[in-house]
Design a protein around this motif. Sequence first.
Motif, PDB file in Angstrom:
ATOM      1  N   MET A   1       0.835  -1.206   0.000  1.00  0.00           N
ATOM      2  CA  MET A   1       0.000   0.000   0.000  1.00  0.00           C
ATOM      3  C   MET A   1       0.872   1.260   0.000  1.00  0.00           C
ATOM      4  O   MET A   1       1.935   1.273   0.622  1.00  0.00           O
ATOM      5  CB  MET A   1      -0.882   0.011   1.260  1.00  0.00           C
ATOM      6  N   ARG A   2       0.418   2.300  -0.684  1.00  0.00           N
ATOM      7  CA  ARG A   2       1.135   3.566  -0.721  1.00  0.00           C
ATOM      8  C   ARG A   2       1.249   4.138   0.702  1.00  0.00           C
ATOM      9  O   ARG A   2       0.272   4.157   1.449  1.00  0.00           O
ATOM     10  CB  ARG A   2       0.323   4.538  -1.588  1.00  0.00           C
ATOM     11  N   LYS A   3       2.469   4.567   1.062  1.00  0.00           N
ATOM     12  CA  LYS A   3       2.608   5.176   2.387  1.00  0.00           C
ATOM     13  C   LYS A   3       2.079   6.613   2.336  1.00  0.00           C
ATOM     14  O   LYS A   3       2.103   7.247   1.280  1.00  0.00           O
ATOM     15  CB  LYS A   3       4.074   5.175   2.817  1.00  0.00           C
ATOM     16  N   ILE A   4       1.620   7.109   3.488  1.00  0.00           N
ATOM     17  CA  ILE A   4       1.078   8.467   3.559  1.00  0.00           C
ATOM     18  C   ILE A   4       2.233   9.451   3.748  1.00  0.00           C
ATOM     19  O   ILE A   4       2.994   9.336   4.720  1.00  0.00           O
ATOM     20  CB  ILE A   4       0.106   8.610   4.762  1.00  0.00           C
ATOM     21  N   PRO A   5       2.367  10.428   2.859  1.00  0.00           N
ATOM     22  CA  PRO A   5       3.465  11.404   3.009  1.00  0.00           C
ATOM     23  C   PRO A   5       3.170  12.400   4.131  1.00  0.00           C
ATOM     24  O   PRO A   5       2.070  12.952   4.204  1.00  0.00           O
ATOM     25  CB  PRO A   5       3.483  12.126   1.650  1.00  0.00           C
ATOM     26  N   ILE A   6       4.148  12.588   4.999  1.00  0.00           N
ATOM     27  CA  ILE A   6       3.949  13.524   6.106  1.00  0.00           C
ATOM     28  C   ILE A   6       5.089  14.543   6.165  1.00  0.00           C
ATOM     29  O   ILE A   6       6.144  14.345   5.556  1.00  0.00           O
ATOM     30  CB  ILE A   6       3.812  12.795   7.472  1.00  0.00           C
ATOM     31  N   ALA A   7       4.874  15.614   6.930  1.00  0.00           N
ATOM     32  CA  ALA A   7       5.899  16.641   7.127  1.00  0.00           C
ATOM     33  C   ALA A   7       6.140  16.812   8.621  1.00  0.00           C
ATOM     34  O   ALA A   7       5.237  16.576   9.432  1.00  0.00           O
ATOM     35  CB  ALA A   7       5.420  17.961   6.538  1.00  0.00           C
ATOM     36  N   ILE A   8       7.362  17.213   8.952  1.00  0.00           N
ATOM     37  CA  ILE A   8       7.705  17.529  10.352  1.00  0.00           C
ATOM     38  C   ILE A   8       8.095  19.002  10.407  1.00  0.00           C
ATOM     39  O   ILE A   8       8.787  19.497   9.508  1.00  0.00           O
ATOM     40  CB  ILE A   8       8.876  16.647  10.843  1.00  0.00           C
ATOM     41  N   PHE A   9       7.665  19.690  11.462  1.00  0.00           N
ATOM     42  CA  PHE A   9       8.080  21.073  11.696  1.00  0.00           C
ATOM     43  C   PHE A   9       9.028  21.062  12.893  1.00  0.00           C
ATOM     44  O   PHE A   9       8.640  20.637  13.986  1.00  0.00           O
ATOM     45  CB  PHE A   9       6.842  21.937  11.966  1.00  0.00           C
ATOM     46  N   GLY A  10      10.283  21.539  12.674  1.00  0.00           N
ATOM     47  CA  GLY A  10      11.287  21.550  13.738  1.00  0.00           C
ATOM     48  C   GLY A  10      12.337  20.483  13.477  1.00  0.00           C
ATOM     49  O   GLY A  10      12.059  19.467  12.808  1.00  0.00           O
ATOM     50  N   ASN A  11      13.549  20.735  13.966  1.00  0.00           N
ATOM     51  CA  ASN A  11      14.617  19.732  13.830  1.00  0.00           C
ATOM     52  C   ASN A  11      15.412  19.601  15.132  1.00  0.00           C
ATOM     53  O   ASN A  11      16.623  19.432  15.131  1.00  0.00           O
ATOM     54  CB  ASN A  11      15.534  20.046  12.634  1.00  0.00           C
ATOM     55  N   GLY A  12      14.677  19.668  16.253  1.00  0.00           N
ATOM     56  CA  GLY A  12      15.296  19.497  17.565  1.00  0.00           C
ATOM     57  C   GLY A  12      15.256  18.040  17.993  1.00  0.00           C
ATOM     58  O   GLY A  12      15.136  17.125  17.166  1.00  0.00           O
ATOM     59  N   LEU A  13      15.331  17.826  19.323  1.00  0.00           N
ATOM     60  CA  LEU A  13      15.412  16.466  19.873  1.00  0.00           C
ATOM     61  C   LEU A  13      14.200  15.600  19.535  1.00  0.00           C
ATOM     62  O   LEU A  13      14.341  14.465  19.071  1.00  0.00           O
ATOM     63  CB  LEU A  13      15.494  16.571  21.402  1.00  0.00           C
ATOM     64  N   VAL A  14      13.007  16.157  19.761  1.00  0.00           N
ATOM     65  CA  VAL A  14      11.784  15.373  19.519  1.00  0.00           C
ATOM     66  C   VAL A  14      11.635  15.101  18.014  1.00  0.00           C
ATOM     67  O   VAL A  14      11.294  13.987  17.599  1.00  0.00           O
ATOM     68  CB  VAL A  14      10.540  16.108  20.081  1.00  0.00           C
ATOM     69  N   ALA A  15      11.933  16.116  17.203  1.00  0.00           N
ATOM     70  CA  ALA A  15      11.806  15.955  15.751  1.00  0.00           C
ATOM     71  C   ALA A  15      12.752  14.868  15.238  1.00  0.00           C
ATOM     72  O   ALA A  15      12.385  14.053  14.374  1.00  0.00           O
ATOM     73  CB  ALA A  15      12.092  17.281  15.061  1.00  0.00           C
ATOM     74  N   LEU A  16      13.956  14.834  15.794  1.00  0.00           N
ATOM     75  CA  LEU A  16      14.950  13.840  15.367  1.00  0.00           C
ATOM     76  C   LEU A  16      14.466  12.424  15.683  1.00  0.00           C
ATOM     77  O   LEU A  16      14.518  11.519  14.853  1.00  0.00           O
ATOM     78  CB  LEU A  16      16.279  14.124  16.079  1.00  0.00           C
ATOM     79  N   ASP A  17      13.970  12.257  16.907  1.00  0.00           N
ATOM     80  CA  ASP A  17      13.481  10.938  17.322  1.00  0.00           C
ATOM     81  C   ASP A  17      12.250  10.541  16.491  1.00  0.00           C
ATOM     82  O   ASP A  17      12.121   9.399  16.058  1.00  0.00           O
ATOM     83  CB  ASP A  17      13.120  10.974  18.812  1.00  0.00           C
ATOM     84  N   LEU A  18      11.384  11.517  16.253  1.00  0.00           N
ATOM     85  CA  LEU A  18      10.173  11.254  15.469  1.00  0.00           C
ATOM     86  C   LEU A  18      10.542  10.826  14.047  1.00  0.00           C
ATOM     87  O   LEU A  18      10.013   9.835  13.526  1.00  0.00           O
ATOM     88  CB  LEU A  18       9.307  12.525  15.430  1.00  0.00           C
ATOM     89  N   LEU A  19      11.478  11.558  13.440  1.00  0.00           N
ATOM     90  CA  LEU A  19      11.872  11.216  12.064  1.00  0.00           C
ATOM     91  C   LEU A  19      12.431   9.795  12.013  1.00  0.00           C
ATOM     92  O   LEU A  19      12.063   9.003  11.148  1.00  0.00           O
ATOM     93  CB  LEU A  19      12.904  12.223  11.541  1.00  0.00           C
ATOM     94  N   SER A  20      13.291   9.468  12.977  1.00  0.00           N
ATOM     95  CA  SER A  20      13.894   8.128  12.928  1.00  0.00           C
ATOM     96  C   SER A  20      12.825   7.054  13.127  1.00  0.00           C
ATOM     97  O   SER A  20      12.869   5.994  12.508  1.00  0.00           O
ATOM     98  CB  SER A  20      15.040   7.997  13.922  1.00  0.00           C
ATOM     99  N   LYS A  21      11.824   7.322  13.953  1.00  0.00           N
ATOM    100  CA  LYS A  21      10.761   6.318  14.170  1.00  0.00           C
ATOM    101  C   LYS A  21       9.849   6.211  12.941  1.00  0.00           C
ATOM    102  O   LYS A  21       9.382   5.123  12.606  1.00  0.00           O
ATOM    103  CB  LYS A  21       9.943   6.671  15.419  1.00  0.00           C
ATOM    104  N   ILE A  22       9.601   7.344  12.292  1.00  0.00           N
ATOM    105  CA  ILE A  22       8.710   7.307  11.124  1.00  0.00           C
ATOM    106  C   ILE A  22       9.342   6.504   9.982  1.00  0.00           C
ATOM    107  O   ILE A  22       8.627   5.875   9.204  1.00  0.00           O
ATOM    108  CB  ILE A  22       8.328   8.749  10.694  1.00  0.00           C
ATOM    109  N   THR A  23      10.659   6.476   9.929  1.00  0.00           N
ATOM    110  CA  THR A  23      11.293   5.678   8.860  1.00  0.00           C
ATOM    111  C   THR A  23      10.942   4.191   9.020  1.00  0.00           C
ATOM    112  O   THR A  23      11.084   3.415   8.090  1.00  0.00           O
ATOM    113  CB  THR A  23      12.837   5.830   8.846  1.00  0.00           C
ATOM    114  N   GLU A  24      10.490   3.802  10.221  1.00  0.00           N
ATOM    115  CA  GLU A  24      10.120   2.395  10.438  1.00  0.00           C
ATOM    116  C   GLU A  24       8.615   2.159  10.347  1.00  0.00           C
ATOM    117  O   GLU A  24       8.147   1.035  10.508  1.00  0.00           O
ATOM    118  CB  GLU A  24      10.606   1.947  11.817  1.00  0.00           C
TER     119      GLU A  24
END
Length: 299
Positions: A1-24
């Motif tokens: 199934m096509r993955k849903i494209p999302i955006a993140i606002f910010g590149n601090g601690l929470v954003a970094l952890d969120l990005l790494s988790k979203i890759t999974e």
Amino acid sequence: MRKIPIAIFGNGLVALDLLSKITESPILECKIVFCRTKKPTFEKLAARHGVRMEYDLIHGFNKHAGDYEALFDCTSALAHRKYSPVFKNLDKLIINLTPEKAGHLCMPALNMQTLIDNRVKYFDMVSCGGQAGIPIIHAISEVDKDIEYAELFINATSESLGAGSRANIDEYIDTTEDGIRFFAKNRTLRAKAIATANNAKRNMRVTVYAEMSPNKIGEIRVSVDKMVKEVQKYVPGYKLLVEPLVEGDHIMVSLEIRGIGDFTPEFFGNVDIIARAAIQAAEKFFIANRNQRPPSSIQ
Ligand SMILES: NC(=O)c1ccc[n+]([C@@H]2O[C@H](COP(=O)([O-])OP(=O)(O)OC[C@H]3O[C@@H](n4cnc5c(N)ncnc54)[C@H](OP(=O)(O)O)[C@@H]3O)[C@@H](O)[C@H]2O)c1
């Protein structure tokens, strides 16, 4: 199934952890990050996963609106307040990880289905302490609807709190206390949130106190156990440290939250729980709306 494209606002601690988790995530895929300062660690992770970095915050959200269906804000309450009118006009799913109250309070273990049924598209994720402790207060209030006082004592390692977190302590306390009252379904409940930071490399801990009849301890243990298992479905490092016990006219419960091996250290349980709760909320939303465009706005 096509993955849903999302955006993140910010590149601090929470954003970094969120990005790494979203890759999974089997459902979500991060396509773009909006931020204002270049940070090498973040740039490296983004480049590895083909994520575009956008530094134009004035026009960027609208200019790239076709590239994402959900926006996760990981900045600060003040920044969220500033950009919230822009977000409301985007007609996207907005997941607010700051403690600013702009949409509807969201606890994946408690009210996900209600939010989906009411076609809500703007989720406020409350706070890390709230995501950990409020489900337990809810579980206690299921047994005794007349609790008069509930308290969360939150302790996290200071290293895990970026400038954005430190800047919005007042909003953190206010929104967490509001969340306690909202999810205990008692607007007159006296709610207290106490946030503290330690200088050790220790997992996040949250202790819940509730003033109520000690006679119901057996039922409370069952209700709390059930709730811990619910939260563990999306936060695997969430565990009961001290099971409900009676202390005078209070029930006390203690929890520990350990992050699970992503981009930040394991003892950043507070970062882990907010990122996992936000991902869980978005995944549930898109699964419920699969094969159709996200419903248009009830915000
Ligand atoms: N850390 C936690 O344990 C935790 C847990 C749950 C929720 N939260 C919430 O998550 C948010 C981020 O916390 P954090 O610890 O990740 O802080 P952080 O590391 O300082 O990250 C904050 C990010 O927001 C950006 N930012 C701040 N103000 C901005 C503005 N006016 N315009 C554009 N960008 C702005 C910062 O950009 P610059 O670097 O360029 O300033 C940075 O990228 C806070 O609201 C916090 O309460 C944190």
